[in-house]
Design a protein around this motif. Structure first.
Motif, PDB file in Angstrom:
ATOM      1  N   ASP A  65      33.767  41.727  43.774  1.00  0.00           N
ATOM      2  CA  ASP A  65      34.799  40.802  43.261  1.00  0.00           C
ATOM      3  C   ASP A  65      34.224  39.835  42.228  1.00  0.00           C
ATOM      4  O   ASP A  65      34.845  39.562  41.203  1.00  0.00           O
ATOM      5  N   GLU A  66      33.011  39.325  42.525  1.00  0.00           N
ATOM      6  CA  GLU A  66      32.417  38.373  41.588  1.00  0.00           C
ATOM      7  C   GLU A  66      32.002  39.089  40.289  1.00  0.00           C
ATOM      8  O   GLU A  66      32.217  38.578  39.194  1.00  0.00           O
ATOM      9  N   ALA A  67      31.468  40.299  40.450  1.00  0.00           N
ATOM     10  CA  ALA A  67      31.068  41.081  39.263  1.00  0.00           C
ATOM     11  C   ALA A  67      32.286  41.343  38.389  1.00  0.00           C
ATOM     12  O   ALA A  67      32.242  41.189  37.168  1.00  0.00           O
ATOM     13  N   ARG A  68      33.408  41.686  39.055  1.00  0.00           N
ATOM     14  CA  ARG A  68      34.642  41.982  38.294  1.00  0.00           C
ATOM     15  C   ARG A  68      35.123  40.729  37.576  1.00  0.00           C
ATOM     16  O   ARG A  68      35.476  40.764  36.406  1.00  0.00           O
ATOM     17  N   MET A  69      35.080  39.580  38.260  1.00  0.00           N
ATOM     18  CA  MET A  69      35.545  38.306  37.670  1.00  0.00           C
ATOM     19  C   MET A  69      34.726  37.990  36.409  1.00  0.00           C
ATOM     20  O   MET A  69      35.279  37.671  35.359  1.00  0.00           O
ATOM     21  N   PHE A  74      32.917  40.258  34.659  1.00  0.00           N
ATOM     22  CA  PHE A  74      33.009  41.347  33.678  1.00  0.00           C
ATOM     23  C   PHE A  74      34.318  41.269  32.881  1.00  0.00           C
ATOM     24  O   PHE A  74      34.343  41.555  31.690  1.00  0.00           O
ATOM     25  N   ARG A  75      35.388  40.826  33.523  1.00  0.00           N
ATOM     26  CA  ARG A  75      36.672  40.672  32.796  1.00  0.00           C
ATOM     27  C   ARG A  75      36.532  39.681  31.649  1.00  0.00           C
ATOM     28  O   ARG A  75      37.104  39.843  30.580  1.00  0.00           O
ATOM     29  N   GLN A  76      35.724  38.636  31.868  1.00  0.00           N
ATOM     30  CA  GLN A  76      35.527  37.630  30.814  1.00  0.00           C
ATOM     31  C   GLN A  76      34.692  38.199  29.668  1.00  0.00           C
ATOM     32  O   GLN A  76      34.948  37.895  28.494  1.00  0.00           O
ATOM     33  N   ILE A  77      33.711  39.034  30.034  1.00  0.00           N
ATOM     34  CA  ILE A  77      32.866  39.664  29.005  1.00  0.00           C
ATOM     35  C   ILE A  77      33.723  40.608  28.145  1.00  0.00           C
ATOM     36  O   ILE A  77      33.679  40.560  26.912  1.00  0.00           O
ATOM     37  N   VAL A  78      34.561  41.401  28.819  1.00  0.00           N
ATOM     38  CA  VAL A  78      35.445  42.334  28.095  1.00  0.00           C
ATOM     39  C   VAL A  78      36.403  41.555  27.191  1.00  0.00           C
ATOM     40  O   VAL A  78      36.623  41.925  26.033  1.00  0.00           O
ATOM     41  N   SER A  79      36.899  40.421  27.709  1.00  0.00           N
ATOM     42  CA  SER A  79      37.819  39.578  26.918  1.00  0.00           C
ATOM     43  C   SER A  79      37.146  39.124  25.620  1.00  0.00           C
ATOM     44  O   SER A  79      37.696  39.256  24.520  1.00  0.00           O
ATOM     45  N   ALA A  80      35.905  38.638  25.726  1.00  0.00           N
ATOM     46  CA  ALA A  80      35.175  38.132  24.539  1.00  0.00           C
ATOM     47  C   ALA A  80      34.885  39.271  23.557  1.00  0.00           C
ATOM     48  O   ALA A  80      35.104  39.132  22.342  1.00  0.00           O
ATOM     49  N   LYS A 137      42.816  48.334  30.358  1.00  0.00           N
ATOM     50  CA  LYS A 137      43.768  48.583  31.445  1.00  0.00           C
ATOM     51  C   LYS A 137      43.154  49.483  32.531  1.00  0.00           C
ATOM     52  O   LYS A 137      43.855  50.146  33.280  1.00  0.00           O
ATOM     53  N   ASN A 138      41.831  49.461  32.617  1.00  0.00           N
ATOM     54  CA  ASN A 138      41.142  50.267  33.635  1.00  0.00           C
ATOM     55  C   ASN A 138      41.509  49.765  35.029  1.00  0.00           C
ATOM     56  O   ASN A 138      41.473  48.549  35.283  1.00  0.00           O
ATOM     57  N   PRO A 139      41.874  50.678  35.954  1.00  0.00           N
ATOM     58  CA  PRO A 139      42.333  50.261  37.289  1.00  0.00           C
ATOM     59  C   PRO A 139      41.326  49.415  38.057  1.00  0.00           C
ATOM     60  O   PRO A 139      41.693  48.430  38.701  1.00  0.00           O
ATOM     61  N   TRP A 140      40.014  49.730  37.935  1.00  0.00           N
ATOM     62  CA  TRP A 140      39.017  48.943  38.675  1.00  0.00           C
ATOM     63  C   TRP A 140      39.030  47.505  38.167  1.00  0.00           C
ATOM     64  O   TRP A 140      38.901  46.562  38.953  1.00  0.00           O
ATOM     65  N   LEU A 141      39.230  47.312  36.865  1.00  0.00           N
ATOM     66  CA  LEU A 141      39.230  45.949  36.301  1.00  0.00           C
ATOM     67  C   LEU A 141      40.508  45.201  36.670  1.00  0.00           C
ATOM     68  O   LEU A 141      40.546  43.979  36.672  1.00  0.00           O
ATOM     69  N   LEU A 142      41.584  45.968  36.970  1.00  0.00           N
ATOM     70  CA  LEU A 142      42.858  45.317  37.314  1.00  0.00           C
ATOM     71  C   LEU A 142      42.895  44.921  38.785  1.00  0.00           C
ATOM     72  O   LEU A 142      43.610  44.008  39.170  1.00  0.00           O
ATOM     73  N   GLN A 143      42.080  45.606  39.611  1.00  0.00           N
ATOM     74  CA  GLN A 143      42.114  45.388  41.067  1.00  0.00           C
ATOM     75  C   GLN A 143      42.038  43.906  41.410  1.00  0.00           C
ATOM     76  O   GLN A 143      41.114  43.219  40.944  1.00  0.00           O
ATOM     77  N   GLY A 144      43.052  43.410  42.143  1.00  0.00           N
ATOM     78  CA  GLY A 144      43.022  42.017  42.587  1.00  0.00           C
ATOM     79  C   GLY A 144      43.525  41.052  41.540  1.00  0.00           C
ATOM     80  O   GLY A 144      43.761  39.883  41.817  1.00  0.00           O
ATOM     81  N   PHE A 145      43.708  41.538  40.292  1.00  0.00           N
ATOM     82  CA  PHE A 145      44.242  40.642  39.259  1.00  0.00           C
ATOM     83  C   PHE A 145      45.638  41.096  38.855  1.00  0.00           C
ATOM     84  O   PHE A 145      46.502  40.303  38.534  1.00  0.00           O
ATOM     85  N   ASP A 146      45.818  42.411  38.791  1.00  0.00           N
ATOM     86  CA  ASP A 146      47.130  43.018  38.482  1.00  0.00           C
ATOM     87  C   ASP A 146      47.733  42.558  37.170  1.00  0.00           C
ATOM     88  O   ASP A 146      48.901  42.789  36.915  1.00  0.00           O
ATOM     89  N   VAL A 147      46.965  41.817  36.352  1.00  0.00           N
ATOM     90  CA  VAL A 147      47.417  41.551  34.978  1.00  0.00           C
ATOM     91  C   VAL A 147      46.335  42.074  34.042  1.00  0.00           C
ATOM     92  O   VAL A 147      45.149  41.940  34.350  1.00  0.00           O
TER      93      VAL A 147
END
Ligand SMILES: COc1cccc(Nc2ncc(-c3ccc(C(=O)NCC(=O)Nc4ccccc4)cc3)c(OCC3CCNCC3)n2)c1
Length: 335
Positions: A106-110, A112-118, A258-268
């Motif tokens: 969960d922490e890695a995903r949190m 990694f989403r920011q890295i992908v955003s940048a 829109k990768n499902p693993w990256l959406l898990q727990g965020f759903d946006v």
């Protein structure tokens, strides 16, 4: 001396990093008391690499994003260039991972989403980073990440090969097509590097590692890596798509968002748009600066909109940053 102007406005403190042509000192902006990072480059040492600094400054002025360290001001003297930059109190993500050994999914995903955003934002603006690694990801307060490019890698004039040789550190994050010296597409190479980053976040060690650089290149070009038993199927699948040796088979940024693993727990989907573009000025900041400078709001707004990257730009960005983290920064009324 070269330091006169910068020491009038900033109290220089300890050096937190040096590499290649740059040294970074932490500093305090005297007027507001806010901490900043100042990257100091010597023009003579830069030699004919000086144009790359101008390229980096031009890039930084275009790249204003909640997950990219902001450039506040540029001070140029006869021998030095000072880049006044956003300070990140949490230091490098690298040290954070080392301290925790590896991150929970969960922490890695949190992160990694920011890295992908940048990186999605940088690609949208027509840039590629080319040197994505944990040392170039800094922690702000409350677990938010800021991407930097410490090594002047942004849009190097030559291919990455020359960049790899010159820049310090191992090419462990570099894509196969890049270490093979082939012509490559920056954005595709960034996707590979983000795959290596995600692996490091989830596993606590690198997918391709060898103290012999030639052996390391071989491993990268082969693209085979261990999958520790704690990796979930979703993360294995995503890593497989990012660490594709053939860049044409590699997952694209569009698919990644829109990768499902990256959406898990965020759903946006990952929101990569900038929340702090320069077009729309923050009215409160303009007002506060107008009062401080004893001029009309209209006059203040047009001064800020010149984006001269002088003290006015610094004060505006520092006030804006404090709006985001809820702290109200009050400019001391001129005595
Ligand atoms: C590490 O110790 C600590 C301990 C505690 C706090 C801090 N805080 C702290 N804050 C801010 C910095 C910084 C920000 C931006 C730039 C920069 O060079 N921007 C330019 C830039 O980002 N271009 C660019 C970005 C995207 C696309 C294209 C171009 C350089 C430095 C920092 O540095 C320390 C170094 C040390 C060596 N590894 C790298 C970081 N450190 C650091």
């Amino acid at each position: 001396s070269d330091y006169d102007e910068v020491t009038q406005r900033y109290r220089l403190q300890e050096t937190v990093g040096s590499g290649g042509f740059a040294k970074v000192k932490l500093a305090t902006h005297i007027l507001t008391g806010e901490k900043v990072a100042i990257k100091i480059m010597d023009k003579r040492a830069l030699g004919d690499d000086l144009p790359r600094v101008q390229t980096e400054i031009k890039a930084m002025k275009e790249l204003v994003h909640q997950h990219i360290c902001t450039l506040y001001e540029v001070i140029e003297t006869s021998n030095k260039i000072f880049m006044v930059l956003e300070y990140c109190p949490g230091g490098e993500l690298f040290d954070y991972i080392v301290a925790k050994d590896r991150l929970k999914e969960d922490e890695a995903r949190m992160f990694f989403r920011q890295i992908v955003s940048a990186v999605a934002y940088i690609h949208h603006k027509g840039y590629a980073h080319r040197d994505l690694k944990p040392e170039n990801l800094l922690l702000d307060e409350d677990q938010s990440l800021k991407l930097i490019d410490f090594g002047l890698a942004a849009k190097p004039k030559g291919g990455m090969k020359e960049q790899l040789e010159t820049c310090c550190g191992s090419p462990a994050y570099a894509a196969p097509e890049l270490v093979s010296g082939k012509t490559y597409i920056g954005s595709e190479a960034d996707i590979w590097s983000m795959g290596v980053l995600l692996y490091a976040l989830l596993c606590g060690f690198l997918p391709f590692d060898d103290e012999n650089v030639a052996h390391l290149y071989k491993k990268i070009q082969k693209g085979e890596y261990e999958e520790p038993r704690w990796l979930t199927p979703g993360s294995r699948q995503l890593l497989k798509q990012m660490l594709q040796v053939n860049p044409k088979k590699r997952i694209t940024m569009k698919e990644l968002l829109k990768n499902p693993w990256l959406l898990q727990g965020f759903d946006v989907p990952i929101d990569w748009e900038s929340k702090c573009e320069k077009e729309q000025l923050n009215a409160d900041c303009v007002t506060e600066m107008a009062v401080f400078n004893n001029v009309s709001r209209k006059e203040m707004a047009s001064k800020i909109k010149k984006w001269e990257y002088d003290e006015t730009t610094t004060i505006y960005f520092l006030l804006l940053a404090n709006k985001y983290n809820g702290r109200t920064l009050r400019l001391p009324l001129r005595t």
